[in-house]
Design a protein around this motif. Structure first.
Motif, PDB file in Angstrom:
ATOM      1  N   TYR A 131      21.211   6.096 -22.537  1.00 30.19           N
ATOM      2  CA  TYR A 131      20.388   5.010 -21.995  1.00 30.19           C
ATOM      3  C   TYR A 131      18.827   4.717 -22.961  1.00 30.19           C
ATOM      4  N   ALA A 132      18.422   5.823 -23.153  1.00 29.98           N
ATOM      5  CA  ALA A 132      16.974   5.741 -23.970  1.00 29.98           C
ATOM      6  C   ALA A 132      17.306   5.809 -25.439  1.00 29.98           C
ATOM      7  N   LYS A 133      16.750   4.882 -26.337  1.00 31.65           N
ATOM      8  CA  LYS A 133      16.794   4.843 -27.789  1.00 31.65           C
ATOM      9  C   LYS A 133      15.570   4.994 -28.445  1.00 31.65           C
ATOM     10  N   SER A 134      15.590   5.327 -29.722  1.00 33.20           N
ATOM     11  CA  SER A 134      14.547   5.456 -30.497  1.00 33.20           C
ATOM     12  C   SER A 134      14.791   4.741 -31.772  1.00 33.20           C
ATOM     13  N   TYR A 135      13.736   4.051 -32.243  1.00 37.89           N
ATOM     14  CA  TYR A 135      13.780   3.722 -33.630  1.00 37.89           C
ATOM     15  C   TYR A 135      12.910   4.434 -34.608  1.00 37.89           C
ATOM     16  N   GLU A 136      13.239   4.998 -35.678  1.00 35.83           N
ATOM     17  CA  GLU A 136      12.226   5.715 -36.343  1.00 35.83           C
ATOM     18  C   GLU A 136      11.825   5.283 -37.802  1.00 35.83           C
TER      19      GLU A 136
END
Length: 224
Positions: A131-136
């Motif tokens: 459910y939780a996403k990251s953009y790096e």
């Protein structure tokens, strides 16, 4: 309107009506940060925000700061940065590190961080469950910026971002908006007003309107 009263949560997975929030948007305190409660909160327009030495505090501000992806503003200087190849973007390759960097960054008019150890662990668990996403954002193979949030499938609930290189977090936010526009997401929830977000095209809308979009009654996400 219902009189505002701050509720104390128990072990039951439930939240009070949003119109019981006070003028600052504080709705309830207590409870826990289990994945089920966090998801229930986001699905109902509520998010946690508190200091390390306080009870868990749950918020639903009115108005709500949001970005309709098609309204993202990209300055001429930022377009030049994006064309330069200075940065590259990845997704979900180092979620925990992004959260740690967001917690570590110093912010104006803020002592310490609201991303406590328990808060970080809770979002890492949400990430593990998909459910939780990251953009790096990377520069010369160094992690220099990024953001993370909760993806509800039609709305991305932004939580925090960081930048160790000029324009890095802005680059992540713009790339997020461009991707979500292609996927027909209704909006990015930015929660609270900041000048930085406003400069990127975010705007405040009434909480009632935000909830209408969140619940899928307005599939387009347009308020104009």
């Amino acid at each position: 309107m219902q009189k505002s009263t701050i509720s104390f949560l128990t072990d039951r997975l439930e939240f009070p009506p949003l119109d019981s929030a006070n003028s600052e948007g504080l709705l309830a305190v207590g409870g826990d940060l289990c994945s089920e409660r966090l998801l229930l909160a986001y699905q109902n327009g509520i998010f946690p925000w508190f200091n390390d030495d306080s009870l868990i505090m749950w918020w639903s501000p009115d108005p709500r700061m949001v970005l309709f992806p098609e309204n993202i503003k990209i300055s001429k200087s930022m377009r030049k940065v994006m064309r330069s190849g200075q940065f590259r973007i990845t997704k979900n390759t180092c979620f925990a590190e992004v959260v740690q960097q967001c917690a570590a960054v110093s912010r104006r008019e803020q002592d310490g961080t609201w991303i406590t150890r328990d808060m970080a662990s809770a979002y890492v668990e949400l990430h593990r469950k998909g459910y939780a996403k990251s953009y790096e954002v990377w520069e010369n193979d160094n992690l220099v910026g990024g953001l993370y949030g909760v993806d509800l499938g039609h709305i991305f609930c932004g939580e925090s971002m960081f930048s160790l290189s000029s324009n890095a977090s802005k680059y992540a936010f713009i790339q997020l908006a461009k991707e979500l526009r292609k996927k027909n997401y209704a909006l990015i929830d930015c929660q609270l007003y900041t000048e930085h977000l406003a400069s990127l095209g975010a705007e405040e809308i009434p909480r009632q309107e935000f909830i209408k979009i969140l619940k899928g009654h307005d599939k387009t996400g347009q308020n104009k």
